[in-house]
Design an enzyme around this catalytic site. Structure first.
Site, PDB file in Angstrom:
ATOM      1  N   THR A  96       0.876  -1.182   0.000  1.00 11.05           N
ATOM      2  CA  THR A  96       0.000   0.000   0.000  1.00 11.05           C
ATOM      3  C   THR A  96       0.907   1.223   0.000  1.00 11.05           C
ATOM      4  O   THR A  96       1.638   1.446   0.979  1.00 11.05           O
ATOM      5  CB  THR A  96      -0.884   0.024   1.264  1.00 11.05           C
ATOM      6  OG1 THR A  96      -1.649  -1.172   1.300  1.00 11.05           O
ATOM      7  CG2 THR A  96      -1.831   1.228   1.231  1.00 11.05           C
ATOM      8  N   LYS A 171      -7.900   1.636  -2.918  1.00 20.13           N
ATOM      9  CA  LYS A 171      -7.563   1.212  -1.543  1.00 20.13           C
ATOM     10  C   LYS A 171      -7.740   2.375  -0.554  1.00 20.13           C
ATOM     11  O   LYS A 171      -8.373   2.225   0.499  1.00 20.13           O
ATOM     12  CB  LYS A 171      -6.111   0.705  -1.535  1.00 20.13           C
ATOM     13  CG  LYS A 171      -5.490   0.518  -0.180  1.00 20.13           C
ATOM     14  CD  LYS A 171      -5.661  -0.858   0.363  1.00 20.13           C
ATOM     15  CE  LYS A 171      -5.116  -0.950   1.773  1.00 20.13           C
ATOM     16  NZ  LYS A 171      -5.468  -2.171   2.438  1.00 20.13           N
ATOM     17  N   LYS A 246      -1.762   4.847   8.678  1.00 15.33           N
ATOM     18  CA  LYS A 246      -0.902   4.919   7.492  1.00 15.33           C
ATOM     19  C   LYS A 246      -1.744   5.162   6.237  1.00 15.33           C
ATOM     20  O   LYS A 246      -1.449   6.040   5.424  1.00 15.33           O
ATOM     21  CB  LYS A 246      -0.113   3.612   7.339  1.00 15.33           C
ATOM     22  CG  LYS A 246       0.698   3.578   6.057  1.00 15.33           C
ATOM     23  CD  LYS A 246       1.150   2.193   5.647  1.00 15.33           C
ATOM     24  CE  LYS A 246       1.602   2.232   4.188  1.00 15.33           C
ATOM     25  NZ  LYS A 246       2.093   0.965   3.683  1.00 15.33           N
TER      26      LYS A 246
HETATM   27  P1  NAD Z   1       5.967  -5.908   7.189  1.00 18.67           P
HETATM   28  O1  NAD Z   1       6.742  -4.779   7.744  1.00 18.67           O
HETATM   29  O2  NAD Z   1       5.639  -7.069   8.042  1.00 18.67           O
HETATM   30  O3  NAD Z   1       6.714  -6.488   5.871  1.00 18.67           O
HETATM   31  C1  NAD Z   1       7.454  -5.700   4.973  1.00 18.67           C
HETATM   32  C2  NAD Z   1       8.764  -6.418   4.716  1.00 18.67           C
HETATM   33  O4  NAD Z   1       9.519  -5.730   3.705  1.00 18.67           O
HETATM   34  C3  NAD Z   1       9.673  -6.490   5.942  1.00 18.67           C
HETATM   35  O5  NAD Z   1       9.892  -7.843   6.275  1.00 18.67           O
HETATM   36  C4  NAD Z   1      10.964  -5.783   5.493  1.00 18.67           C
HETATM   37  O6  NAD Z   1      12.134  -6.372   6.028  1.00 18.67           O
HETATM   38  C5  NAD Z   1      10.884  -5.941   4.004  1.00 18.67           C
HETATM   39  N1  NAD Z   1      11.697  -4.985   3.264  1.00 18.67           N
HETATM   40  C6  NAD Z   1      11.761  -3.642   3.399  1.00 18.67           C
HETATM   41  N2  NAD Z   1      12.622  -3.116   2.513  1.00 18.67           N
HETATM   42  C7  NAD Z   1      13.102  -4.163   1.789  1.00 18.67           C
HETATM   43  C8  NAD Z   1      14.048  -4.274   0.735  1.00 18.67           C
HETATM   44  N3  NAD Z   1      14.668  -3.203   0.235  1.00 18.67           N
HETATM   45  N4  NAD Z   1      14.319  -5.506   0.246  1.00 18.67           N
HETATM   46  C9  NAD Z   1      13.706  -6.591   0.761  1.00 18.67           C
HETATM   47  N5  NAD Z   1      12.800  -6.560   1.767  1.00 18.67           N
HETATM   48  C10 NAD Z   1      12.518  -5.350   2.274  1.00 18.67           C
HETATM   49  O7  NAD Z   1       4.661  -5.256   6.566  1.00 18.67           O
HETATM   50  P2  NAD Z   1       3.292  -6.023   6.177  1.00 18.67           P
HETATM   51  O8  NAD Z   1       2.348  -5.976   7.323  1.00 18.67           O
HETATM   52  O9  NAD Z   1       3.633  -7.325   5.532  1.00 18.67           O
HETATM   53  O10 NAD Z   1       2.715  -5.017   5.075  1.00 18.67           O
HETATM   54  C11 NAD Z   1       3.280  -4.935   3.761  1.00 18.67           C
HETATM   55  C12 NAD Z   1       2.448  -3.963   2.949  1.00 18.67           C
HETATM   56  O11 NAD Z   1       1.089  -4.431   2.903  1.00 18.67           O
HETATM   57  C13 NAD Z   1       2.386  -2.548   3.533  1.00 18.67           C
HETATM   58  O12 NAD Z   1       2.437  -1.622   2.481  1.00 18.67           O
HETATM   59  C14 NAD Z   1       1.049  -2.519   4.263  1.00 18.67           C
HETATM   60  O13 NAD Z   1       0.507  -1.218   4.344  1.00 18.67           O
HETATM   61  C15 NAD Z   1       0.216  -3.413   3.361  1.00 18.67           C
HETATM   62  N6  NAD Z   1      -0.922  -4.065   4.044  1.00 18.67           N
HETATM   63  C16 NAD Z   1      -0.752  -4.648   5.259  1.00 18.67           C
HETATM   64  C17 NAD Z   1      -1.836  -5.260   5.871  1.00 18.67           C
HETATM   65  C18 NAD Z   1      -1.681  -5.917   7.229  1.00 18.67           C
HETATM   66  O14 NAD Z   1      -2.713  -6.263   7.829  1.00 18.67           O
HETATM   67  N7  NAD Z   1      -0.474  -6.140   7.721  1.00 18.67           N
HETATM   68  C19 NAD Z   1      -3.082  -5.273   5.249  1.00 18.67           C
HETATM   69  C20 NAD Z   1      -3.222  -4.701   3.981  1.00 18.67           C
HETATM   70  C21 NAD Z   1      -2.115  -4.091   3.380  1.00 18.67           C
END
Ligand code: NAD
Length: 300
Positions: A96, A171, A246
């Site tokens: 997102t 979204k 966010k």
């Molecule tokens: P998270 O922080 O658990 O996962 C993100 C991952 O990206 C981390 O493990 C981090 O180490 C990795 N990362 C960051 N920079 C990187 C790079 N350069 N190379 C490789 N890996 C890298 O976050 P999440 O909860 O999995 O959410 C991910 C996305 O999904 C976000 O944009 C969030 O807004 C969206 N989202 C989350 C949810 C939820 O319920 N968690 C729901 C809908 C949407």
């Protein structure tokens, strides 16, 4: 089906999404900056890559699931993801991110000779695990058609919303409706409390009248009327308040950039930002109801 998928970002969402692709028979090359998360993904059948660029170089499709737009853009540009991939690779960003960043990511991918789709999700970690996510996609029809088989493995529904950035736009618009309606439902319950009206009585009326909405009938902010709502388990998420904050921040950026006058959306963004930084940092977004009571001088 595309045989090899690069999956970058194996966190709360990306980990289980990549695992579902493996289960469906895809070869998934994974990378995350956090070695423990990469190891956890490997236990589900993901193959480890030494870097994001090395994973992309071998894949027909590159999926990113990262925290914010700056991570996507720096991976695409500075970290060489676009230059490492073979021409015509399909880049699908499921993170997102800001609409403007999503459009910039599309432009960069296309300029490098690739295809691109923004495909953020709704459904949370539970949906990621159960492969029941909803995808909102922006990009060309051909790109959407090419991504659809993978999206159908990770989710139950995928909607093609329009051109580049349209998935991100859908979204943030949806979540702005959700935030405003959650605050509205919460204010109504607090008003009911001050008038001596029972929670269940208000619920029984509003849930079958014109006040009906998801914030009331699925994620009811007071305990009792909807047994499965987070309010019944001390507001354990669910959809955590910081994630709502966010998404509303992204909506507020887009409102300001477009000169759109949306006082309720902006107020909701302000309220959730304060809540997420304070007592709501680990709570479901419906716990915002707690902040409304002291201000109104009433108790539950
Ligand atoms: P998270 O922080 O658990 O996962 C993100 C991952 O990206 C981390 O493990 C981090 O180490 C990795 N990362 C960051 N920079 C990187 C790079 N350069 N190379 C490789 N890996 C890298 O976050 P999440 O909860 O999995 O959410 C991910 C996305 O999904 C976000 O944009 C969030 O807004 C969206 N989202 C989350 C949810 C939820 O319920 N968690 C729901 C809908 C949407």
């Amino acid at each position: 089906m595309s045989s090899t998928v690069a999956f970058i970002g194996l966190g709360h969402m990306g980990g289980p999404m990549a695992a579902n692709l493996v289960k469906a028979g895809y070869r998934v090359l994974g990378f995350d900056l956090v070695p423990e998360l990469l190891a956890r993904a490997c236990a589900t059948g993901v193959e480890p890559a030494a870097s994001a660029a090395l994973a992309a170089a071998e894949a027909e499709v590159v999926i990113t699931m990262l925290p914010a737009g700056r991570h996507v853009l720096s991976l695409y540009r500075e970290d060489g993801l676009l230059s490492a991939a073979r021409p015509g690779t399909l880049f699908v960003d499921c993170s997102t991110i800001d609409v403007a960043d999503a459009r910039a990511a599309h432009e960069a991918a296309v300029a490098a000779g690739h295809r691109s789709l923004d495909a953020p999700v709704s459904g949370g970690v539970v949906g990621a695990r159960a492969a029941s996510l909803t995808f909102m996609a922006g990009g060309g029809a051909a790109e959407f058609a090419a991504a659809e088989p993978l999206l159908s493995v990770m989710g139950k529904k995928a909607v093609h919303c329009g051109a580049a950035g349209a998935g991100q736009a859908a979204k943030i618009c949806n979540n702005m409706i959700l935030a405003v309606s959650m605050i509205g439902v919460s204010e109504a319950f607090v008003l009911a409390e001050s008038l001596g009206l029972d929670h269940q009585a208000l619920y029984d009326v509003a849930s079958t009248a014109s006040g009906q909405c998801w914030a009331l009938t699925v994620n009811c902010p007071v305990p009792g009327p909807v047994p499965a709502s987070p309010a019944n388990r001390d507001y354990r998420p669910g959809f955590a308040a910081p994630l709502m904050a966010k998404d509303l921040g992204l909506a507020a950026n887009a409102l300001r950039a477009g000169g759109v006058d949306a006082p309720l959306g902006l107020k909701a963004a302000e309220m959730y930002a304060a809540f997420a930084e304070g007592e709501g940092s680990a709570l479901d977004f419906s716990a915002i109801v707690r902040t409304l009571r002291p201000r109104n001088g009433t108790t539950a």
